[in-house]
Design a protein around this motif. Structure first.
Motif, short mmCIF file in Angstrom:
data_model
loop_
_atom_site.label_atom_id
_atom_site.label_comp_id
_atom_site.label_asym_id
_atom_site.label_seq_id
_atom_site.Cartn_x
_atom_site.Cartn_y
_atom_site.Cartn_z
N LEU A 227 0.83 -1.20 0.00
CA LEU A 227 0.00 0.00 0.00
C LEU A 227 0.87 1.25 0.00
O LEU A 227 2.01 1.23 0.48
CB LEU A 227 -0.89 0.03 1.25
CG LEU A 227 -1.78 -1.18 1.51
CD1 LEU A 227 -2.53 -1.00 2.83
CD2 LEU A 227 -2.77 -1.39 0.37
N GLN A 228 0.32 2.36 -0.50
CA GLN A 228 0.90 3.69 -0.30
C GLN A 228 0.21 4.29 0.94
O GLN A 228 -0.92 3.90 1.27
CB GLN A 228 0.68 4.56 -1.54
CG GLN A 228 1.32 3.99 -2.80
CD GLN A 228 2.83 3.77 -2.67
OE1 GLN A 228 3.54 4.59 -2.09
NE2 GLN A 228 3.30 2.63 -3.17
N PRO A 229 0.88 5.24 1.60
CA PRO A 229 0.29 5.78 2.84
C PRO A 229 -1.14 6.29 2.70
O PRO A 229 -1.92 6.23 3.65
CB PRO A 229 1.26 6.92 3.20
CG PRO A 229 2.57 6.47 2.66
CD PRO A 229 2.25 5.74 1.38
N GLN A 230 -1.51 6.77 1.53
CA GLN A 230 -2.88 7.31 1.38
C GLN A 230 -3.91 6.22 1.04
O GLN A 230 -5.11 6.50 0.97
CB GLN A 230 -2.90 8.43 0.33
CG GLN A 230 -2.63 7.98 -1.10
CD GLN A 230 -1.12 7.84 -1.42
OE1 GLN A 230 -0.28 7.85 -0.52
NE2 GLN A 230 -0.80 7.66 -2.69
N ASP A 231 -3.47 4.99 0.83
CA ASP A 231 -4.39 3.90 0.45
C ASP A 231 -5.26 3.46 1.64
O ASP A 231 -4.91 3.66 2.79
CB ASP A 231 -3.61 2.67 -0.04
CG ASP A 231 -2.98 2.90 -1.40
OD1 ASP A 231 -3.37 3.87 -2.09
OD2 ASP A 231 -2.09 2.11 -1.77
N ASP A 232 -6.39 2.83 1.28
CA ASP A 232 -7.27 2.27 2.31
C ASP A 232 -7.24 0.75 2.26
O ASP A 232 -7.02 0.15 1.21
CB ASP A 232 -8.71 2.76 2.10
CG ASP A 232 -8.88 4.19 2.58
OD1 ASP A 232 -8.30 4.53 3.64
OD2 ASP A 232 -9.55 4.97 1.89
N LEU A 233 -7.52 0.13 3.41
CA LEU A 233 -7.66 -1.33 3.45
C LEU A 233 -9.01 -1.72 2.87
O LEU A 233 -10.01 -1.06 3.13
CB LEU A 233 -7.61 -1.83 4.89
CG LEU A 233 -6.27 -1.85 5.61
CD1 LEU A 233 -6.45 -2.49 6.99
CD2 LEU A 233 -5.25 -2.65 4.82
#
Lengths: 402, 402
Positions: free
Chosen positions: A394-400
């Motif tokens: 993931l990138q830091p701005q991504d959501d699970l």
């Protein structure tokens, strides 16, 4: 009262007796030697209640161990490992199923037991330099305990042995060598070096005290079940010291009158890629033949010819046990099942015991409701390469995802 | 008699009280919550002698743990880890020096304690899905215990976290994600997911029960020294739960009257590459600031801003303790020294405590003959990359040099 009731060394093949207070290796007949105690005196002095207040390490059984003086005990707190019920896999096999988890011990492998007692006794006998071949974990353990004892250690391991065990040897200050071959090749190199340099040969069963450390698994299983032994113990078998030791422990407990007549049936598990003891058992032979081109992901049981093969076969036969070989793919599946269903991340060798339990249950050899102990010889964290992981990044701005 | 004497949850900042039998996370003021027990009742009922006969796991202290029913205990046999004297490094520093070895525990890291108690209590409170960020070991431990409990676990870890901890999560069946960033980035992702999906937030200090598992290190150190606490305990500090827990345990033991007035001085060790708590301690601040561009080989203490920083600072100040940062190179040397001189293959975070002991002894802050405990938080075998090994390769016909 004596710290140890050590008496002498005895050859299990020709019954020759040796002085236990001199350095000893094999019998002149070529057999490993077994350690004998004054069990009659132990029986008079020691009782189960006294054990209850002792520290949770294998040294709680010091009267039945070979180290004469407590000051020679070299310890990292090894022993009294967890005995854990399998609450999902047990019922699914209609068994009262347990894992004895030797991952929870210094160095992350049951080899710590043999090393703790073996190194302690070597130190007591004045040894300064020891040498051994290894498939990895034993080398890591002996290097570690040798460092704690202040002894020099030479260790030779196959190039393919688990990488982490190299680290253990190297950081502990052992003299470490790899060999382009198997443990049998490493053993030959050590054999020549021991002869040339007068070093103490700590190879499997070439000194009598490693078994004494390993046998404490048998004492602990009995004590943890309040001295009611289980019906079956399933053991991954390479050099076979563990199963020999457990059998010896059970016989000693019988002589002390601490357990009854019935012994657990001992099961030796090997890999289909290296199964010399299984073959000998099937063919009714007293000893095994060298297994050519052996190969298995369970590196610790890649032992093509064990010096103590006849003792393993005797332990299996005398207890109405069994010997069987399992497939590497089944073993990997069993490893995943133990982790995801029971929270036990076991080593590949340990996983082999679950495959064996499944097969022996399916064949009816193990009956419903029997109490069965799987011996997991080490932690899965020492074998990073046996787990294939593919993880989303993931990138830091991504959501699970949900 | 009750299995647990759990009473309620209390905010250590604003002293608000919460019902312990409902799921709870942070106080409305933003502080972590602490678990309180009916210690007066425990004092009446429990005594030191009763403990002696109990099993060697952290559950021996079950009256002082938050799980109300024994059937909800999720265990892999964690706790009562070895407390080992350093027989060479101790005298060389003129100290009575020990390592509390948390490498000898399921998952090979002290994180097992927090996971065992945290997962047990989550299960008891009806949780089905938990989520957390991690620098590796906590994720491995919570994934493992969640598997044993039958809970679903979502784990997010930095891409750079130790590879073996990925294995632990994956093989245990956790939903594992990597993030191109630090634990703080992983935490933000988990925070959003918890909000969206209603999962149980198991992030460090965002649920109150992990501390309760960790505090048992404090109970054990006291019990292993026969309730005479040491002069100094040195602790590698990332999120700080361990030092908060040990301080809480010591206060509880005082209230039970099991230890005296004097407490050990608690030392928080960080890396020079990530030392927010050390900076706050030096500057006399009550809380720390976010540490930018943090970096250290001791991955477990790469925590740029800890939610419980004010509790760590309070523990250090209230015990006349100390906070200091150590260099990665010194730490690697200390790791090698512990392995080769004491047979202890510790993790990089654990090695940092020896560097701290050396510096504090050199400065005179630790005095000759003081009894000092180094807390090793995990096994070196989980960090294969921190050991550089170059090993000679032999052919089967080669000989070892003398």
């Amino acid at each position: 009262m004596a710290f140890s009731f050590l008496q002498h060394l005895e050859c299990p093949r020709c019954h020759a007796i040796y002085n236990a207070d001199e350095q000893a290796h094999l019998c002149s007949c070529g057999s490993p030697l077994l350690v004998r105690y004054d069990l009659a005196a132990v029986k008079q002095y020691l009782n189960k209640e006294m054990l209850q207040r002792r520290e949770p390490s294998l040294w709680r059984y010091h009267e039945l161990l070979p180290v004469r003086s407590p000051e020679h005990v070299v310890t990292l707190g090894e022993g009294m490992t967890p005995l854990l019920p399998l609450q999902r896999l047990g019922p699914s096999l209609q068994l009262d199923l347990y894992v004895k988890d030797e991952g929870v011990i210094p160095t992350g492998s049951f080899k710590a037991r043999g090393a703790a007692v073996g190194v302690s006794r070597a130190k007591e006998l004045g040894v300064e330099v020891l040498a051994m071949p290894t498939n990895g974990n034993a080398g890591g353990a002996w290097a570690t305990y040798a460092a704690r004892a202040g002894l020099d250690a030479f260790v030779v391991m196959p190039e393919g042995a688990p990488l982490i065990t190299r680290n253990e040897c190297a950081i502990s200050g052992a003299h470490l060598y790899l060999v382009n071959g198997l443990i049998s090749d490493a053993g030959a190199i050590v054999g020549r070096a021991v002869k040339s340099h007068g070093w103490y040969d700590a190879s499997t069963l070439k000194e009598p005290y490693r078994i004494e450390g390993k046998k404490t698994m048998g004492y602990e299983i009995a004590e943890q079940f309040q001295w009611e032994v289980p019906d079956v113990i399933i053991y991954p078998t390479g050099g076979g010291v563990g199963i020999i030791g457990i059998y010896k422990a059970l016989q000693e407990l019988q002589q002390l009158g601490w357990i009854g007549e019935r012994l657990p049936r001992l099961v030796a598990v090997q890999s289909t890629g290296c199964a010399p003891i299984v073959k000998a058992w099937q063919e009714g032979q007293a000893v095994s033949e060298f297994w050519k081109d052996s190969s298995t992901i369970a590196f610790g049981i890649n032992v093509p010819k064990a010096l103590g093969d006849f003792l393993v076969l005797d332990a299996v036969r005398s207890t109405d046990g069994y010997a069987l070989a399992v497939d590497d793919n089944d073993l990997l599946q069993a490893q995943a099942d133990l982790a995801s269903q029971e929270g036990l991340f076991v080593c590949p060798e340990g996983a082999a015991t679950l495959v064996a339990a499944r097969q022996l249950r399916a064949s009816g050899w193990i009956k419903p409701s029997e109490r069965v102990v799987l011996l997991n010889t080490g932690s899965g964290i020492k074998y990073p390469d046996t787990v294939q992981v593919s993880v989303p990044l993931l990138q830091p701005q991504d959501d699970l995802p949900a």
